[in-house]
Design a protein around this motif. Structure first.
Motif, PDB file in Angstrom:
ATOM      1  N   PRO A 130      11.281  -4.853  -6.599  1.00 32.25           N
ATOM      2  CA  PRO A 130      10.704  -4.314  -5.360  1.00 32.25           C
ATOM      3  C   PRO A 130      10.302  -2.850  -5.517  1.00 32.25           C
ATOM      4  O   PRO A 130      11.137  -1.990  -5.795  1.00 32.25           O
ATOM      5  CB  PRO A 130      11.839  -4.464  -4.345  1.00 32.25           C
ATOM      6  CG  PRO A 130      12.691  -5.561  -4.892  1.00 32.25           C
ATOM      7  CD  PRO A 130      12.608  -5.455  -6.371  1.00 32.25           C
ATOM      8  N   PRO A 131       9.008  -2.547  -5.368  1.00 29.94           N
ATOM      9  CA  PRO A 131       8.571  -1.160  -5.498  1.00 29.94           C
ATOM     10  C   PRO A 131       8.938  -0.348  -4.266  1.00 29.94           C
ATOM     11  O   PRO A 131       9.188  -0.895  -3.187  1.00 29.94           O
ATOM     12  CB  PRO A 131       7.054  -1.290  -5.635  1.00 29.94           C
ATOM     13  CG  PRO A 131       6.721  -2.559  -4.915  1.00 29.94           C
ATOM     14  CD  PRO A 131       7.903  -3.467  -5.077  1.00 29.94           C
ATOM     15  N   ALA A 132       8.977   0.939  -4.431  1.00 26.26           N
ATOM     16  CA  ALA A 132       9.251   1.824  -3.286  1.00 26.26           C
ATOM     17  C   ALA A 132       8.088   1.721  -2.305  1.00 26.26           C
ATOM     18  O   ALA A 132       6.924   1.680  -2.712  1.00 26.26           O
ATOM     19  CB  ALA A 132       9.418   3.255  -3.767  1.00 26.26           C
ATOM     20  N   PRO A 133       8.368   1.647  -1.005  1.00 27.28           N
ATOM     21  CA  PRO A 133       7.277   1.524  -0.025  1.00 27.28           C
ATOM     22  C   PRO A 133       6.388   2.770  -0.020  1.00 27.28           C
ATOM     23  O   PRO A 133       6.842   3.884  -0.299  1.00 27.28           O
ATOM     24  CB  PRO A 133       8.017   1.351   1.310  1.00 27.28           C
ATOM     25  CG  PRO A 133       9.385   1.890   1.073  1.00 27.28           C
ATOM     26  CD  PRO A 133       9.694   1.660  -0.371  1.00 27.28           C
TER      27      PRO A 133
ATOM     28  N   LYS B  25       5.017  -6.546  -0.112  1.00 27.92           N
ATOM     29  CA  LYS B  25       3.800  -7.272  -0.524  1.00 27.92           C
ATOM     30  C   LYS B  25       2.692  -6.308  -0.972  1.00 27.92           C
ATOM     31  O   LYS B  25       2.077  -6.505  -2.027  1.00 27.92           O
ATOM     32  CB  LYS B  25       3.311  -8.150   0.625  1.00 27.92           C
ATOM     33  CG  LYS B  25       2.216  -9.128   0.212  1.00 27.92           C
ATOM     34  CD  LYS B  25       1.865 -10.049   1.376  1.00 27.92           C
ATOM     35  CE  LYS B  25       0.782 -11.038   0.979  1.00 27.92           C
ATOM     36  NZ  LYS B  25       0.405 -11.933   2.102  1.00 27.92           N
ATOM     37  N   LEU B  26       2.439  -5.277  -0.201  1.00 27.39           N
ATOM     38  CA  LEU B  26       1.403  -4.310  -0.568  1.00 27.39           C
ATOM     39  C   LEU B  26       1.777  -3.579  -1.850  1.00 27.39           C
ATOM     40  O   LEU B  26       0.938  -3.379  -2.737  1.00 27.39           O
ATOM     41  CB  LEU B  26       1.175  -3.316   0.570  1.00 27.39           C
ATOM     42  CG  LEU B  26       0.162  -2.202   0.299  1.00 27.39           C
ATOM     43  CD1 LEU B  26      -1.193  -2.780  -0.061  1.00 27.39           C
ATOM     44  CD2 LEU B  26       0.045  -1.268   1.494  1.00 27.39           C
ATOM     45  N   GLY B  27       3.051  -3.204  -1.973  1.00 24.23           N
ATOM     46  CA  GLY B  27       3.515  -2.524  -3.179  1.00 24.23           C
ATOM     47  C   GLY B  27       3.363  -3.397  -4.412  1.00 24.23           C
ATOM     48  O   GLY B  27       3.013  -2.914  -5.500  1.00 24.23           O
ATOM     49  N   THR B  28       3.600  -4.716  -4.237  1.00 25.68           N
ATOM     50  CA  THR B  28       3.428  -5.656  -5.349  1.00 25.68           C
ATOM     51  C   THR B  28       1.966  -5.719  -5.787  1.00 25.68           C
ATOM     52  O   THR B  28       1.651  -5.746  -6.981  1.00 25.68           O
ATOM     53  CB  THR B  28       3.926  -7.058  -4.939  1.00 25.68           C
ATOM     54  OG1 THR B  28       5.304  -6.978  -4.561  1.00 25.68           O
ATOM     55  CG2 THR B  28       3.768  -8.047  -6.069  1.00 25.68           C
TER      56      THR B  28
ATOM     57  N   LEU C  10      -3.990   4.772  -4.143  1.00 26.25           N
ATOM     58  CA  LEU C  10      -2.739   4.468  -4.833  1.00 26.25           C
ATOM     59  C   LEU C  10      -2.933   3.988  -6.276  1.00 26.25           C
ATOM     60  O   LEU C  10      -2.089   4.254  -7.129  1.00 26.25           O
ATOM     61  CB  LEU C  10      -1.955   3.419  -4.045  1.00 26.25           C
ATOM     62  CG  LEU C  10      -1.554   3.817  -2.614  1.00 26.25           C
ATOM     63  CD1 LEU C  10      -0.801   2.670  -1.938  1.00 26.25           C
ATOM     64  CD2 LEU C  10      -0.713   5.072  -2.610  1.00 26.25           C
ATOM     65  N   VAL C  11      -4.019   3.274  -6.537  1.00 22.48           N
ATOM     66  CA  VAL C  11      -4.240   2.770  -7.892  1.00 22.48           C
ATOM     67  C   VAL C  11      -4.926   3.829  -8.759  1.00 22.48           C
ATOM     68  O   VAL C  11      -4.764   3.864  -9.970  1.00 22.48           O
ATOM     69  CB  VAL C  11      -5.074   1.466  -7.863  1.00 22.48           C
ATOM     70  CG1 VAL C  11      -5.378   0.966  -9.270  1.00 22.48           C
ATOM     71  CG2 VAL C  11      -4.334   0.389  -7.085  1.00 22.48           C
ATOM     72  N   LYS C  12      -5.698   4.690  -8.082  1.00 24.92           N
ATOM     73  CA  LYS C  12      -6.417   5.770  -8.780  1.00 24.92           C
ATOM     74  C   LYS C  12      -7.347   5.218  -9.860  1.00 24.92           C
ATOM     75  O   LYS C  12      -7.345   5.656 -11.009  1.00 24.92           O
ATOM     76  CB  LYS C  12      -5.429   6.780  -9.369  1.00 24.92           C
ATOM     77  CG  LYS C  12      -4.636   7.536  -8.320  1.00 24.92           C
ATOM     78  CD  LYS C  12      -3.656   8.515  -8.932  1.00 24.92           C
ATOM     79  CE  LYS C  12      -2.979   9.365  -7.863  1.00 24.92           C
ATOM     80  NZ  LYS C  12      -2.238   8.599  -6.874  1.00 24.92           N
ATOM     81  N   CYS C  13      -8.145   4.221  -9.440  1.00 24.70           N
ATOM     82  CA  CYS C  13      -9.150   3.626 -10.316  1.00 24.70           C
ATOM     83  C   CYS C  13     -10.533   4.034  -9.806  1.00 24.70           C
ATOM     84  O   CYS C  13     -10.826   3.877  -8.609  1.00 24.70           O
ATOM     85  CB  CYS C  13      -9.003   2.105 -10.312  1.00 24.70           C
ATOM     86  SG  CYS C  13     -10.334   1.238 -11.145  1.00 24.70           S
TER      87      CYS C  13
ATOM     88  N   THR D  34       4.983  -1.561   8.890  1.00 27.66           N
ATOM     89  CA  THR D  34       5.580  -0.492   8.075  1.00 27.66           C
ATOM     90  C   THR D  34       4.922  -0.419   6.707  1.00 27.66           C
ATOM     91  O   THR D  34       4.592   0.665   6.211  1.00 27.66           O
ATOM     92  CB  THR D  34       7.093  -0.729   7.913  1.00 27.66           C
ATOM     93  OG1 THR D  34       7.703  -0.755   9.212  1.00 27.66           O
ATOM     94  CG2 THR D  34       7.725   0.373   7.089  1.00 27.66           C
ATOM     95  N   ALA D  35       4.723  -1.601   6.080  1.00 26.68           N
ATOM     96  CA  ALA D  35       4.111  -1.633   4.752  1.00 26.68           C
ATOM     97  C   ALA D  35       2.687  -1.086   4.778  1.00 26.68           C
ATOM     98  O   ALA D  35       2.245  -0.429   3.827  1.00 26.68           O
ATOM     99  CB  ALA D  35       4.110  -3.055   4.214  1.00 26.68           C
ATOM    100  N   MET D  36       1.960  -1.333   5.882  1.00 29.17           N
ATOM    101  CA  MET D  36       0.586  -0.852   6.000  1.00 29.17           C
ATOM    102  C   MET D  36       0.524   0.615   6.421  1.00 29.17           C
ATOM    103  O   MET D  36      -0.564   1.197   6.477  1.00 29.17           O
ATOM    104  CB  MET D  36      -0.190  -1.725   6.992  1.00 29.17           C
ATOM    105  CG  MET D  36      -0.431  -3.139   6.502  1.00 29.17           C
ATOM    106  SD  MET D  36      -1.225  -4.215   7.726  1.00 29.17           S
ATOM    107  CE  MET D  36      -2.843  -3.457   7.827  1.00 29.17           C
TER     108      MET D  36
END
Length: 549
Positions: free
Chosen positions: A360-363, A213-216, A251-254, A414-416
């Motif tokens: 599915p993106p890499a965690p 979910k976070l990766g999405t 992660l987004v680097k914005c 884990t995702a967090m």
């Protein structure tokens, strides 16, 4: 009276100005032709009350456009977080205000202050118009007492307008208490029909696992930022906003990633104003930004966490597709939450279209854990975010859909990127799978801030010496005898409840037996009557009462 896509301030400003002008006998609303019989600087002719500072500021800005045509009127904005109550009081005393736009807390404070209260109470005796904007939100935020006292200071002969996107029981009570001869006006979009969202808004949902979910979300934000879009992301708690802001920035680097939540005080309006003026960027926020405020050119609203109420879902979506522009809203759901789509259809008349989730993106677990190991403040944020999310989820109004027991807590942790699972009641009996704690001594994780780290080291040394963390409340250890007595008391209560239950059963059986006896007696009486009237022989009578043997 309101609708989600309507400009928040325009429906308020024009009626306010028109009523005041008529009352003061204006001939026209132009600077050249306007001639007023009497405008006194210290008289307050209109008061507009708004639940949030941001909305109050926007209403004041729209009013200013109307005041260009009527320069004889003055306007004052009195809200917290921008100036102190003393400064507002001084400004009102010096310059006066024919129109006051305020939040309820600050207006109530000014009306009851010893320095300004009597003067302002006298000024509002000339009041012609009172507007309560987002009335249901005013009550939701706990301003009922302040509103009641504000109404008591205002003249009864006035025009009052309640603007609200939803009609709740509390709003109806306020209507009965504060309005005379009320008339209800409902505003609808002809093209929208019964739907509670504007026709130019596209509503989507996306189903993805807790692990991805976070990766999405990161994938979606990277796409939108690359296109130069303006995005709002709604999260369930203040702690989630604080942690996800750090995560998204990393992660987004914005460069344009901002955050707003209800616990921010002085800097909240500055951040809000900055995001309004941005052409592109990301704002992470709680429901404090879900309604009333008008932010130009928001391309996408993402609901990472479904809101605690169905009405809030519509308000969140309403931050985009405003003023006739196109917009999109997306809610991210877990596989166990898909019943929410049908619930929204039935409850809010909102239809959602499924949008296929990306591969599915890499965690990002390793990267997020490194972020926490580099600064203990991020470890604290991650822990608070996880705890607050689980607690908010447990309090959701749709518990049949959003059940904590079905939450894959291990995958979420884990995702967090949590280093270890926190201690909390919800995890005591839960079976947490798919989570591997980081092999690290948490006491060795430092704060990046030297002062905070120095203070922590002092407490850590005391902890290692005494076994108790300084400042922590010690657990109250009850004597063994007291614990035993309490257990014995509970056992006795249980036994007493059992005895009461048995006694009730006995009485019930007794009543059933008594009823059988009465029925038998009634049957014998009927047989005896028949015998006397000759309708039954002696043998038949004996047989009916069981004496034929």
């Amino acid at each position: 009276m309101s609708m989600t896509q309507a400009w928040a301030a325009l429906p308020l400003s024009k009626p306010v100005m028109t009523t005041i002008v008529k009352h003061l006998k204006y001939k026209a609303m132009t600077p050249v032709q306007s001639k007023v019989t009497e405008v006194r600087k210290q008289d307050v002719y209109a008061v507009v009350v708004s639940p949030t500072r941001e909305l109050a500021t926007q209403i004041a800005e729209v009013l200013d456009q109307f005041l260009l045509e009527t320069p004889q009127f003055s306007r004052q904005l009195v809200i917290g977080g921008v100036s102190s109550a003393a400064q507002d009081a001084r400004r009102l005393a010096e310059h006066g205000a024919n129109i006051v736009v305020a939040t309820p807390g600050r207006l109530h404070d000014l009306l009851q202050r010893k320095e300004t209260g009597p003067r302002l109470q006298a000024a509002v005796k000339a009041l012609e118009v009172l507007v309560l904007d987002e009335a249901d939100r005013l009550l939701d935020l706990g301003f009922e007492r302040q509103l009641s006292e504000i109404l008591s200071w205002l003249p009864r002969q006035r025009r009052t307008g309640l603007f609200s996107a939803t009609q709740t029981d509390e709003v109806q009570k306020l209507v009965r208490a504060g309005l005379r001869n009320p008339v209800a006006i409902t505003v609808r979009d002809k093209q929208t029909g019964d739907s509670r969202t504007p026709h130019q808004l596209e509503n989507f949902y996306m189903v993805c696992s807790a692990e991805h979910k976070l990766g999405t979300l990161i994938h979606l934000l990277r796409q939108r930022v690359a296109l130069g879009h303006k995005v709002m992301v709604f999260l369930s708690t203040c702690a989630m906003v604080e942690y996800f802001t750090v995560v998204v920035k990393r992660l987004v680097k914005c460069p344009n990633v901002l955050s707003i939540h209800g616990k921010m005080k002085n800097k909240r309006f500055k951040i809000f104003d900055k995001f309004r003026k941005m052409e592109s960027g990301v704002l992470l926020c709680t429901d404090v930004m879900a309604r009333g405020v008008d932010i130009p050119s928001v391309h996408l609203v993402v609901q990472y966490d479904p809101p605690s109420s169905a009405a809030a879902f519509v308000h969140r979506c309403g931050r985009t597709a405003r003023s006739g522009h196109q917009g999109a809203a997306l809610v991210l759901l877990l596989p166990t939450e898909t019943s929410y789509i049908q619930f929204l259809q039935l409850n809010q008349k909102v239809t959602l279209t499924e949008q296929e989730a990306p591969p599915p993106p890499a965690p990002f677990t390793t990267e997020l854990r490194q972020l926490q190991l580099a600064d203990r403040a991020n470890y604290d944020r991650a822990t608070r975010a996880f705890v607050s999310f689980v607690q908010a989820y447990a309090k959701h109004e749709c518990r049949l859909i959003f059940s904590v027991k079905e939450l894959p807590l291990g995958e979420i942790a884990t995702a967090m990127g949590l280093l270890q699972l926190p201690r909390m009641p919800e995890l005591k009996t839960a079976e947490v799978a798919n989570f591997t704690p980081a092999d690290v001594d948490l006491n060795s994780v430092p704060y990046k801030n030297p002062e905070r780290e120095a203070a922590r080291q002092v407490k850590l040394a005391a902890y290692r010496e005494t076994g108790a963390w300084p400042g922590a409340k010690p657990a109250k250890a009850k004597p063994w005898s007291e614990s035993k007595a309490k257990r014995q008391e509970q056992k006795q209560k249980k036994q007493k409840r059992k005895e009461v239950k048995e006694e009730k059963k006995k009485k019930k059986r007794s009543r059933e037996v008594d009823q059988d006896e009465w029925d038998e007696l009634a049957s014998e009486a009927r047989a005896l009557k028949k015998l006397k009237k000759g309708k039954m022989s002696k043998r038949q009578f004996d047989a009916s009462i069981g004496m034929d043997e």
